[in-house]
Design an enzyme around this catalytic site. Structure first.
Site, PDB file in Angstrom:
ATOM      1  N   GLY B 144       0.477  -7.044 -34.225  1.00 39.41           N
ATOM      2  CA  GLY B 144       0.202  -6.304 -33.009  1.00 39.41           C
ATOM      3  C   GLY B 144      -0.105  -7.259 -31.863  1.00 39.41           C
ATOM      4  O   GLY B 144      -0.458  -8.423 -32.073  1.00 39.41           O
ATOM      5  N   CYS B 145       0.023  -6.747 -30.636  1.00 35.64           N
ATOM      6  CA  CYS B 145      -0.182  -7.614 -29.470  1.00 35.64           C
ATOM      7  C   CYS B 145      -1.650  -8.028 -29.367  1.00 35.64           C
ATOM      8  O   CYS B 145      -1.959  -9.205 -29.132  1.00 35.64           O
ATOM      9  CB  CYS B 145       0.292  -6.907 -28.210  1.00 35.64           C
ATOM     10  SG  CYS B 145      -0.347  -5.234 -27.973  1.00 35.64           S
ATOM     11  N   TYR B 146      -2.573  -7.092 -29.543  1.00 32.41           N
ATOM     12  CA  TYR B 146      -3.993  -7.454 -29.481  1.00 32.41           C
ATOM     13  C   TYR B 146      -4.394  -8.438 -30.584  1.00 32.41           C
ATOM     14  O   TYR B 146      -5.050  -9.442 -30.319  1.00 32.41           O
ATOM     15  CB  TYR B 146      -4.871  -6.199 -29.571  1.00 32.41           C
ATOM     16  CG  TYR B 146      -4.887  -5.340 -28.333  1.00 32.41           C
ATOM     17  CD1 TYR B 146      -5.309  -5.843 -27.100  1.00 32.41           C
ATOM     18  CD2 TYR B 146      -4.526  -3.996 -28.388  1.00 32.41           C
ATOM     19  CE1 TYR B 146      -5.345  -5.036 -25.965  1.00 32.41           C
ATOM     20  CE2 TYR B 146      -4.557  -3.185 -27.262  1.00 32.41           C
ATOM     21  CZ  TYR B 146      -4.979  -3.707 -26.055  1.00 32.41           C
ATOM     22  OH  TYR B 146      -5.024  -2.904 -24.932  1.00 32.41           O
ATOM     23  N   GLY B 149      -3.372 -12.090 -29.780  1.00 33.03           N
ATOM     24  CA  GLY B 149      -4.258 -12.789 -28.840  1.00 33.03           C
ATOM     25  C   GLY B 149      -5.607 -13.120 -29.440  1.00 33.03           C
ATOM     26  O   GLY B 149      -6.146 -14.220 -29.250  1.00 33.03           O
TER      27      GLY B 149
END
Lengths: 346, 346, 346, 346
Positions: B144-146, B149
């Site tokens: 996932g993008c979160y 990061g």
């Protein structure tokens, strides 16, 4: 590899040149300058360019095949004139070599031209319209962002003599077109949620547009042009809407006329790698980050007026991208070298 | 050339995959699907991709070496399971193969897992942390993008055992992270000039983060994680701010501790082509359009707390770019192939 | 009518004061100053304020009951000290009278305090928490925008002793909070599509927050605070997310604890005209242009941690609006006079 | 107090009406409807309106003096026709009663008009131009947002017969003008960083503009109008740029002509509370949140063409504000009641 220098890499046109050159297969960026940042590593000023491994110098240095100048007008001519005279090819992104008549230059830029002797040899670098001259040039005057959008939208009609010589150009530009210098007009809080017209008493890109429209006609006939630029809250992009009348009998009425108009444009830009003729209304976002210009010509079905729209990214086709496109021609490289990227969406 | 298919090219991850693959030197996009647009030319839906010359099909077709699925969860597992079983490599951008425990999946996604038998062989594709498994994988669960990061911001400390297992992750995401479907939360007029927190009762990326943090520790020790995502008015980018305490004695006090922390990160990410450790505060714009992740770790000089920040483009390193990075490993291509572009600025 | 002067009307706090006072039923703006624009009509600088019919003067003049100073620190104290000593009431929007200890001031603002003798009588104007002192004050130190959002989010727990004295404050602010001066950090093209953290080595609002948190406790017990402000691409608004642990036994587990927490906040802010306790996640847009502060407290169901969020318009409740709220109290006017407007949506 | 109802309070025009009425000194909002949200508290849907204490009903109810309809066309006429016939005054914000000729309506709206018998008595509510008729009206057709900006920019010249009947209107609108319904054209990620033209084959506001321009001339002479609306990335505001030729001899050449033009406009709008004639280029931000229209007429010094620009907030003067301005006239209230607020800046 073509050895490249950039004068004033710290402005938006300069930093965009560096980004594009970073991936150019046949050119190498070897020297960059920037007035206030000289001595710093390029990667400290622009982290995304750290991999270039360059330091910002006070003057371009080394054995260079070509120099791009992204300085403001006057300063740019002063900086590149010795280079041109010394045999280095130059693409000048400033306005200094665009206007052929030094009197017109003086009127609009309130400055005596610093190198009027170079005006004759300089070539106006709207690539699609002046390809051969660019290929042979030592000094290319890279077009302004507004003229690029307007001229590409109008060229097929003007060259074919199908439009009255009275044109309205209503342009909508993102904020980066105004450069990186700090001014009230680019303070986020004053530009955001805001549209404004400016240059209502005459914008400097007007004489450039008028000159080039005239040059497209057989006898360099004059044009009456009203040009109104607007500032809109986005970083990149110019949307240009041109209004003009077709000459009598130029197009049939109704849908047939629309088809003829579209066909004229498709034929004119056939084979062009960067100019696309759209059959649906275009959007600036479709050119974001790319060297594309999308043109969409319309024959207003109710009035018969021509509505000619175009989209570009002002920093690419409107500045750095077109400059590299010109360089490619000047060094007999494939015209799309280093520029063949699709736009970024969304 | 690696033959590639994309399932659901019409979402933002899908269209970004197509953009990046268009320039990939060793992969060729040969088949794309899109539920509601099947039958249309890709260039009619996305003009910037016209040059790919593809038509949107109902199903991926042809002889494919790898398929990317950009479908929503559940639908994605259903679509790719037969491909995996048939020997086609798959990178799944949905959440379906990220959580190893089908019970946890069911709790968070309110659905029985459609292919629990594939969970064991699937590899969590946070490339920098699982490079070898990815290279050997047939089925990669793209993070996932979160989580991308957050995990890259925390990994050096977690793997070295230098941080307490109690972490706060405060993330700020652009709107494209929410996808292309029309929802009140992405209506321009409701998102512009607005910041909001959401998922305060538990966001689906939380168990993914917790699982992967535990996997980085020797005994897969658990973590207590509070994760609060926020929506900010921009299209692309995630800024992640993590807060945690160092274990006792992990770092010296004051500036020396800051240097030790920075050195730890630089050493950990040494040689990584996409993860950069910044010595100044990072900005999401420095990663815009690129596959970079910029990490900036800080030891709060007044409290001794760790403040670990990272920036990514949610559609590139947070989705399509990392998917291609994984593909490159799976086919023994250079890891940066098709991804080696600097960010676009401004 | 209360006669009002504004020092430095040309900054964002100043111009917002003028806008709000234009409609105040019991106050009249009679004198405004602005360093660089003295001599101009206010309506020439800000067309929307033309109806006030004022000219920008070099010094506030006339018989004034109260003066608002929107000057930067140091300059502000220098300008208002003579007024205070001369019996004019003052609300100082700068930071000059917020910190009670001149040593702390000197440490953070790198300047000797210009009027330390006035520090004792100055009142910290976070209206809801210091209503009585404000009403009796001659000199009010209007709170910073970040402290306003953070302290209102935390106050109910701190005053009741229900929270550990270790707090993380993660704030997301619009660009106008940085003022009207031209800086790289507010150039549209550099801020748009960008999120960044700043002040990671200590922001000046930190000692203000720490001082006021301590003052809310019986023995002025200290707090350990990590404060990280972030800049997000919008003009107005601050979203504050605070993280802290409840003291043991403060709240029940699960949903019941959440209800107790919400009830605590509702009770604490009962009857407040401007502070609203939301039962759904709040958005900065819900306070846009208004003096409201929306608070939404959450007990993280998975960890038991407190997540306390608030939204304000940084130029209204975070500056000009709260200044007028304080003025209303100082002159025994209805607290909502001139401020009773709903937010503007969308 | 005038008792007011709003049909469809959940759209942007409806919610803006509610905001403005909340502070109206002589009107009281007593009943609101909203199709999909019926039964909910208004404050649950729009927290900033909680203080109104209203519940969204399926139908307007109670003893009402006036009803505003913010429904889409066709549905609006159907809903208000019985009210008008029953003696309730109505301001219809939809397009249903703007076009006097039901055939023209059918051509442009692809629907038979639901209440053609009411067309004759309906009054076009561009307040400044039709003040007396509005005051006497039972049914007011509130103008479209684009026509409001364009007609106020052109009216002085058209009414005085000083302009050729051939006009180009190039409008730039914020996204809220497209309403609250979810469409691809208002997805944040597709609108942000984007400008596009639309309605190139004829926008529905065109016949409204043409009709009203003709009505301003003695013999209702026709106008040839090209109208091109553009969508720009902001929430509120319309900037309109009109191009036309003056009739021969209408103005002197050069600066004198510009002065005559400006004087004509100042004289025409003398005493108007909401229409301001600016001597410098106007910006939409100068009208943000207010009922103002700023007009700036220019005589292009190089071509002699007229360039007539105007700025409005599309939701205030372009919709809800003008509707209330009309209500004020209909009930003999001060025209500025509830509307006398300056714009919000920045």
């Amino acid at each position: 590899m073509v050895k490249v220098g950039i004068i004033n890499v710290t402005g938006y046109a300069g930093v965009e040149l560096a980004r594009l050159l970073r991936r150019h297969p046949e050119a190498e960026l070897v020297s960059v300058t920037g007035r206030s940042e000289a001595g710093k590593k390029l990667g400290d000023v622009f982290p995304h360019l750290a991999q270039l491994g360059l330091t910002i110098e006070p003057e371009v240095a080394g054995s260079l095949d070509i120099v791009f100048s992204a300085l403001p007008q006057v300063a740019s001519a002063e900086a590149v004139a010795p280079l041109v005279r010394g045999g280095v090819k130059v693409v000048d992104i400033s306005a200094d070599f665009r206007l052929k008549d030094p009197q017109v230059y003086e009127t609009w830029y309130k400055s005596v031209h610093p190198a009027p002797d170079l005006l004759e040899e300089s070539v106006y670098g709207l690539t699609e319209l002046n390809r051969e001259e660019v290929a042979a040039a030592s000094l290319v005057a890279n077009p302004g962002c507004y003229p690029t959008g307007a001229l590409l939208a109008l060229a097929p009609l003007v060259q074919k003599g199908l439009v009255e010589h009275d044109v309205i150009i209503d342009s909508k530009s993102g904020v980066s077109g105004g450069g990186r210098e700090l001014r009230r007009e680019n303070h986020y809080s004053e530009v955001n949620e805001n549209v404004q017209a400016y240059g209502l008493d005459g914008h400097r890109h007007l004489p450039e547009i008028t000159q080039e429209l005239a040059r497209m006609t057989p006898q360099e006939d004059g044009f009456r042009v009203t040009f109104v630029p607007h500032l809109v809250p986005m970083t990149r992009g110019i949307f240009t809407t041109c209004y003009a009348w077709p000459v009598a009998g130029a197009f049939s009425e109704g849908k047939k006329g629309q088809q003829e108009l579209a066909e004229l444009y498709r034929e004119f830009y056939k084979g062009e790698p960067f100019v696309k003729v759209a059959s649906a209304p275009a959007q600036t976002k479709q050119t974001w980050g790319s060297n594309d210009c999308i043109v969409h010509p319309v024959l207003d079905r109710l009035t018969g007026r021509l509505v000619l729209t175009s989209c570009i990214d002002n920093l690419v086709k409107g500045a750095a991208g077109q400059a590299i496109q010109n360089m490619n021609l000047m060094f007999d490289l494939p015209e799309t070298a280093g520029l063949d990227y699709p736009a970024i969406f969304p």
